[in-house]
Design a protein around this motif. Structure first.
Motif, PDB file in Angstrom:
ATOM      1  N   THR A   9       0.836  -1.206   0.000  1.00  0.00           N
ATOM      2  CA  THR A   9       0.000   0.000   0.000  1.00  0.00           C
ATOM      3  C   THR A   9       0.870   1.256   0.000  1.00  0.00           C
ATOM      4  O   THR A   9       0.656   2.177  -0.808  1.00  0.00           O
ATOM      5  CB  THR A   9      -0.925   0.021   1.241  1.00  0.00           C
ATOM      6  N   GLU A  33       9.606   3.285   6.825  1.00  0.00           N
ATOM      7  CA  GLU A  33       9.255   1.896   7.164  1.00  0.00           C
ATOM      8  C   GLU A  33       9.946   1.536   8.481  1.00  0.00           C
ATOM      9  O   GLU A  33      11.151   1.713   8.622  1.00  0.00           O
ATOM     10  CB  GLU A  33       9.697   0.962   6.019  1.00  0.00           C
ATOM     11  N   THR A  35       2.619  -7.975   3.448  1.00  0.00           N
ATOM     12  CA  THR A  35       2.996  -8.119   2.040  1.00  0.00           C
ATOM     13  C   THR A  35       4.053  -9.208   1.863  1.00  0.00           C
ATOM     14  O   THR A  35       4.098  -9.876   0.825  1.00  0.00           O
ATOM     15  CB  THR A  35       3.484  -6.756   1.484  1.00  0.00           C
ATOM     16  N   THR A  62      -0.368 -14.368  -0.181  1.00  0.00           N
ATOM     17  CA  THR A  62      -0.256 -15.403  -1.217  1.00  0.00           C
ATOM     18  C   THR A  62      -0.446 -14.784  -2.604  1.00  0.00           C
ATOM     19  O   THR A  62      -0.383 -15.490  -3.607  1.00  0.00           O
ATOM     20  CB  THR A  62      -1.273 -16.546  -1.000  1.00  0.00           C
ATOM     21  N   HIS A 113      -2.826 -13.515  -4.659  1.00  0.00           N
ATOM     22  CA  HIS A 113      -3.859 -13.686  -5.693  1.00  0.00           C
ATOM     23  C   HIS A 113      -4.311 -12.266  -6.044  1.00  0.00           C
ATOM     24  O   HIS A 113      -4.503 -11.443  -5.133  1.00  0.00           O
ATOM     25  CB  HIS A 113      -5.083 -14.422  -5.153  1.00  0.00           C
ATOM     26  N   MET A 121      -3.896  -7.057  -2.058  1.00  0.00           N
ATOM     27  CA  MET A 121      -3.193  -6.767  -3.314  1.00  0.00           C
ATOM     28  C   MET A 121      -4.068  -5.816  -4.143  1.00  0.00           C
ATOM     29  O   MET A 121      -3.577  -4.871  -4.756  1.00  0.00           O
ATOM     30  CB  MET A 121      -2.914  -8.056  -4.111  1.00  0.00           C
TER      31      MET A 121
END
Ligand SMILES: Cc1cc2nc3c(=O)[nH]c(=O)nc-3n(C[C@H](O)[C@H](O)[C@H](O)COP(=O)(O)OP(=O)(O)OC[C@H]3O[C@@H](n4cnc5c(N)ncnc54)[C@H](O)[C@@H]3O)c2cc1C
Length: 506
Positions: free
Chosen positions: A40, A59, A68, A72, A74, A362
């Motif tokens: 994001t 960060e 992240t 997985t 998708h 995602m």
């Protein structure tokens, strides 16, 4: 690369930590400061930088350290909150708007990959959803009708890509998959090349929303005109913590004895559901399966979740070797849609947040990037109102949802504790932790691999719930709002900014 857990995800394999151009805080006034170096934060930062804003991304650990690195990946317009639920709670027009936003997100991913020539094993694929009994058939039919009506291209099918028996199934076109860390690091590089600044190991600890926003970090103070929390859940205390509940999901990546690696994305209809796909990494194929989700801190033996998932997969697939297993945390929004936009309670309106992404981060990360970029550059966004964190959407079960999330602890642990007594009440194996009762107080104990005991207060520094030991990821996890700490009480991630209180063992 590092991740916020003790297990190793497939994405960490053979990938070193990202190296930034900068290691100290620049003394400048930035247009936008973004906290959080997951998908994001990086996607939003790049879009804003390319729109002419001078951005700083902070960060607290290293890029990809959060969910992240444990996803997985998708890529879906078929979402965890089914379109029939969205249509019922938000109206059919808004269900169509959600489908359009999800499609815009997938287009942005595909655009980024072609514009920046990113090598991340990206493929567009279909997603198959199947039912296995008459009750699920009914559910599937309702989902099919609402998904088609929302504008996602779906069709009933007689075959699915995996060898599990089913009664009904449909497929949705135009979904996809990629290697999330290769994608993330490539975007971060583009952001830096476009003049953006990334700093790792820099945690945002406090902020003051005035004419400009003064941001306090572990590396010092810095000023920005706007601040975005892309931290998965914002730090501090906000109404968003009552509207999002932390969950844990489990994934395994296995090699198969045969070559029957499924080409497409597949999902069953159990609650929690299983999700399947294949990924090639460094020339080797892996079959990835996920599931066994539960509320954070609500399962004592988290290792057993991996065992259950593996046993389920072995029933249907010819598994040669378990190559990777990992778990990670996501946030379920109270009304099924993410919260993107002005952070509620932000005094001057300069603070923004993006959270509540369920298992579709995602997609939602890219919707967030589009909405926030529009908002910060003065372009009207068709999605701003729908995803506004300020929306009040009374949905069935909301009161129970909030109650469960404010189940805070009253006790504070004080004083010191003698080793003998602690040993007698803890009875821990090496590598194990538990919250024990000690003379009316609670104490969080962990025995390390050398047999040394570590004791901390179990009272979470965020909103005073009691943490629970997560044996699989070797962390103290807060069931209320998802703050996570290592065995010694050091903050790993989540809304807390300070470590658990240390306890002396004499
Ligand atoms: C097992 C699992 C599988 C999933 N599979 C899918 C999937 O297939 N498809 C899909 O769409 N979604 C999936 N999701 C959800 C998706 O992975 C997440 O929604 C998404 O990765 C969230 O990205 P993010 O950038 O918002 O948060 P994160 O990736 O968690 O990034 C937030 C970053 O902020 C940093 N940070 C935190 N606090 C601070 C602070 N105070 N200051 C500075 N930095 C801070 C953290 O260290 C972290 O790196 C899955 C989730 C799980 C748990």
């Amino acid at each position: 690369m590092q991740r916020d857990g003790a297990t190793v995800s497939l994405w960490q394999y053979n990938i070193p930590d990202y190296e930034t151009k900068h290691t100290t805080l620049p003394a400048a006034l930035f247009d936008v400061i973004i906290a959080g170096g997951g998908i994001t934060g990086i996607t939003t930062a790049l879009l804003l930088q390319k729109s002419g804003k001078n951005c700083l991304l902070l960060e607290s650990n290293t890029l990809g350290f959060g969910t992240t690195g444990g996803t997985t990946a998708h890529l879906n317009t078929l979402l965890d909150t089914p379109y029939n639920t969205i249509a019922k709670d938000f109206g059919e027009k808004n269900a169509q708007l959600v489908a359009k936003a999800a499609q815009d997100a997938l287009n942005l991913i595909s655009n980024n990959i072609s514009t920046y020539n990113i090598k991340c094993e990206y493929q567009t694929q279909a997603a198959y959803l199947f039912s296995q009994n008459s009750q699920q058939d009914k559910e599937l039919d309702e989902m099919f009708r609402a998904t088609a009506h929302a504008g996602v291209q779906v069709s009933y099918v007689n075959e699915i890509p995996i060898p599990i028996s089913f009664t009904k199934a449909f497929k949705a076109e135009g979904q996809g998959k990629f290697h999330p860390i290769e994608y993330l690091f490539a975007l971060a590089k583009q952001f830096e090349e476009a003049g953006g600044t990334v700093l790792q190991h820099c945690r945002v600890t406090n902020w003051h929303d005035d004419e400009n926003v003064t941001v306090e970090t572990t590396l010092g103070k810095v000023e920005g005109r706007k601040l975005i929390f892309a931290t998965h859940i914002p730090p501090g205390v906000s109404v968003l913590h009552l509207r999002c509940a932390p969950y844990r999901s489990y994934a395994i990546a296995v090699e198969l004895n045969d070559e029957n690696y499924p080409d497409h994305l597949t999902y069953d209809l159990y609650n929690p559901y299983h999700y399947y796909r294949t990924q090639e990494v460094m020339g080797k194929k892996y079959f990835i399966a996920g599931g066994e989700d539960h509320k954070t801190g609500h399962v004592e033996n988290t290792e057993a979740c991996f065992l259950k998932l593996e046993a389920y997969v072995r029933k249907y697939f010819n598994v040669k070797e378990m190559a990777f297993k990992w778990s990670s945390q996501y946030y379920e929004p109270a009304d099924g849609l993410p919260y993107i936009g002005h952070m509620p309670g932000s005094q001057k309106g300069n603070i923004y947040a993006a959270t509540g992404f369920s298992g579709n981060g995602m997609t939602w990360s890219h919707v967030a990037a589009l909405v926030l970029c529009d908002m910060l550059t003065g372009v009207p966004s068709p999605y701003e109102e729908l995803f506004s964190p300020g929306r009040i959407k009374p949905v069935a079960g909301f009161t129970a949802f909030v109650k469960e999330n404010v189940d805070v602890a009253k006790e504070f642990v004080k004083g010191f504790f003698t080793r003998d007594k602690i040993e007698s009440l803890s009875d821990l194996a090496h590598g194990e932790g538990k919250v024990a009762n000690y003379e009316g107080e609670k104490i969080a104990l962990y025995k390390d691999e050398n047999g040394q005991l570590h004791a901390v207060s179990p009272v979470c520094r965020h909103l005073k719930c009691h943490v629970a030991w997560n044996i699989a990821e070797q962390s103290w996890d807060c069931p209320c709002h998802g703050a996570r700490y290592n065995y010694n009480g050091k903050v790993i991630t989540g809304p807390a900014s300070t470590n658990l209180e240390q306890i002396n063992i004499e």
